[in-house]
Write a protein that holds these residues in place. Sequence first.
Motif, PDB file in Angstrom:
ATOM      1  N   PHE B 190       2.648  -5.843  -0.312  1.00  0.00           N
ATOM      2  CA  PHE B 190       3.564  -5.438   0.756  1.00  0.00           C
ATOM      3  C   PHE B 190       4.435  -4.279   0.300  1.00  0.00           C
ATOM      4  O   PHE B 190       4.449  -3.931  -0.876  1.00  0.00           O
ATOM      5  N   ALA B 229       4.800  -3.098  -3.480  1.00  0.00           N
ATOM      6  CA  ALA B 229       4.626  -1.805  -4.113  1.00  0.00           C
ATOM      7  C   ALA B 229       5.439  -0.778  -3.344  1.00  0.00           C
ATOM      8  O   ALA B 229       5.796  -0.980  -2.191  1.00  0.00           O
ATOM      9  N   GLU B 230       5.712   0.327  -4.020  1.00  0.00           N
ATOM     10  CA  GLU B 230       6.624   1.336  -3.498  1.00  0.00           C
ATOM     11  C   GLU B 230       5.912   2.284  -2.540  1.00  0.00           C
ATOM     12  O   GLU B 230       4.922   2.894  -2.896  1.00  0.00           O
ATOM     13  N   LYS B 231       6.404   2.377  -1.315  1.00  0.00           N
ATOM     14  CA  LYS B 231       5.932   3.349  -0.337  1.00  0.00           C
ATOM     15  C   LYS B 231       4.458   3.155   0.037  1.00  0.00           C
ATOM     16  O   LYS B 231       3.727   2.388  -0.577  1.00  0.00           O
ATOM     17  N   ASN B 233       1.877   5.101  -0.257  1.00  0.00           N
ATOM     18  CA  ASN B 233       0.968   5.493  -1.311  1.00  0.00           C
ATOM     19  C   ASN B 233       0.816   4.378  -2.344  1.00  0.00           C
ATOM     20  O   ASN B 233      -0.278   4.094  -2.834  1.00  0.00           O
ATOM     21  N   SER B 237      -2.656   2.291  -3.234  1.00  0.00           N
ATOM     22  CA  SER B 237      -3.310   2.321  -4.546  1.00  0.00           C
ATOM     23  C   SER B 237      -3.317   0.932  -5.180  1.00  0.00           C
ATOM     24  O   SER B 237      -4.245   0.581  -5.908  1.00  0.00           O
ATOM     25  N   ALA B 238      -2.288   0.138  -4.887  1.00  0.00           N
ATOM     26  CA  ALA B 238      -2.259  -1.212  -5.451  1.00  0.00           C
ATOM     27  C   ALA B 238      -3.409  -2.045  -4.898  1.00  0.00           C
ATOM     28  O   ALA B 238      -4.070  -2.794  -5.627  1.00  0.00           O
TER      29      ALA B 238
END
Lengths: 355, 370
Positions: B190, B229-231, B233, B237-238
């Motif tokens: 998320f 995860a951040e943002k 992007n 990628s996660a």
Amino acid sequence: MSESSATPTPAGASVDSGNTGVGGRVPSADTTPEGPISAQPVTGNKTKVRPGDRIFRGLTTGSGVLVVVLIGLIGLFLLVQAIPSIGLDQVNFLTSREWSTNDPANLRFGILDLLLVTVATSVVALVIAMPVSLGIALFLTQYAPPKLARPFAYAVDLLAAVPSIIFGLWGLYVLAPQLAPIASWLNDTLGFIPIFADGNVSSEIGGTIFTAGVVLGIMLLPIITSLTREVFQRTPVAQIEGALALGATRWEVIRTTVLPFGKAGYISASMLGLGRALGETIALTIILLAPSTTFGGSIFDGGATFASKIASASSEFNDPRSVGAYITAGLVLFLLTFLVNFAGRAIVSGKKEYR
Amino acid sequence: MNFKRHGAALGIVAAGALLLAGCGGDPTPPGGSANSASSSSTPVDCGGKNPLSAEGSSAQKGAIDLFAQAYGQKCAGAQVNYNASGSGNGVKQFNGGQVDFGGSDSALSADKGEVSAAAERCKGNPAWNLPMVFGPIAIAYKLDGVSNLVLNGETTAKIFNGSIKKWNDPAIKALNSGANLPDKDIQVVFRSDESGTTDNFQKYLAAASNGAWTQGAGKSFHGGVGNGAEKSNGVASAVQAVDGGITYVEWSYAKNISVAKLDNGSGAVELTSDSVGKAIDNAKVKGEGNDLVLDLDALYASNTPGAYPLILATYEIVCSKGYEPDTAKAVKAFLTVAATDGQARLADKGYAPLPKAFQDKLLTAIQAIA
């Protein structure tokens, strides 16, 4: 940083002479040859202060005061912004692990989790960076031939010039997949020790405190290494030669002269690095995954540090009360860094060699 | 330290960077080759205030950039300065009269006093919410051997709040009869930062899950499971890094990831420009007249065949009347270009172009601005 500790030395050595330019390089013990040279300025110095002196003194004093005032104002700003929000906080600000600032009318934030994760990443970073830096510094000053030592030192210093966002992206996309097997091995074999227990985020994605700590450790290398190297270089040659004359091997020389002499400097350098690690923002924002549960004490947990929490929320700052909650976290980080630096300074000032 | 040498090296690096920067820059866009909503027929009355100023939602920043480009081409030299500082700021600055129009992820709220403040700013005339930019949200996943995942609102809600933990859960199996679902943990990813995407996704779950989602909405994720995860992007990628990962993300970030089809009761619907257009066409307007506030809850819960309901709608907030004549002219010109020529390359940026019927509705409203 050496400003305050350096000032007394020249002043004490050259109260009469006043020619600090030469005094700095000459060992303070043999002042006799300097006698005739320094005699001239003394006569002029007693009667009037030259304008150049006065201006320069003013400038240096100004710079010194500026730093103190700046720090004071930053502290004041944080305090002023934080206090109203602490008043609105619905949970205990120091011991709660909740962080929900969406609803300004019902602010619930506590810094405990942020504090623990911040400290955990920094400790992992130090555990990695301290021994490696020590090795690099010893190699550069004691083992490497001078021809090799210089370019090598530059290379290490260059690490400090890499922007932290690059470290972050590299850490997440390149390093994290490589670290995954190591992490799972540590987790499998040493999982019974709480700090290696199963984490609260996916180990396959790799955004754990462990990964973050490794990247942070690499970022600390140049800082700790360059200071430690400088200190080791100042080991008195007489001591080293004395040890060699007594038949000591290279390792024994290091153990009996270099390390005892440089220990305080090394620890102080590590403390400086720790200060940097505590405040590192963007690399950790990119790497660390946010878990859905609180920090459980494992290095395979995710989480957010003070700085990364503030950075990731900053794009949606639009209510002063919510912002205040983040500023409060910033204030705690400020105090924490302050304490760490203070501790580092205390260790150094306990040593006579550096006075 | 040898500062001179470092300085020289730095100088060379800096000079190189400058050279490179000079070479970059936006390529000039090819002429407007619109797909679904093309109409060069609509006359645009250029002129008026230049540059226009606007502020607000960052979710529509990419679309506004395209609109501004098209506007500059249609009306030579005309500019729009859009400051993507967040929806809250957009509304605040618009109501304060600081900017000519605002961008927001949600319509003006009467409860917060925004409607009356906006009316005051527009000299006693109501402000209109014009939903100009639609961004579909993709449910992106990575699961080896499964490429045609179908989910519905209820299952999605259960995945994202932890009630369903394994990929071979009976509820998922029931929707994917042919697929070979592995016995793997679902790794929910998320957004860890606050985001309008999270807010809309959670609103969708609340509306479309038959009560399975009880966590409510908001800009931070309330599911209580998974990895943040951040943002956009970061989540994209996660989710690609882990077999068994699933996340929600703006369409443009999901181009290289498998995207789940949504089945809201009338068959699985793939996320395409057409299926989103169908959903937009079916959206009910709950505002009055030209105030085109959408009833998103109804849209999210609808089961129109072939419509992909999980979309994020962002509004331009404008005055119906009460602008300076100069400003009104420019706002009308810009919005007209945005609704017509500006639609051309939206799909590349992950936004959905306006379907014809809805475009007409918007153009009527834009023409009515005085």
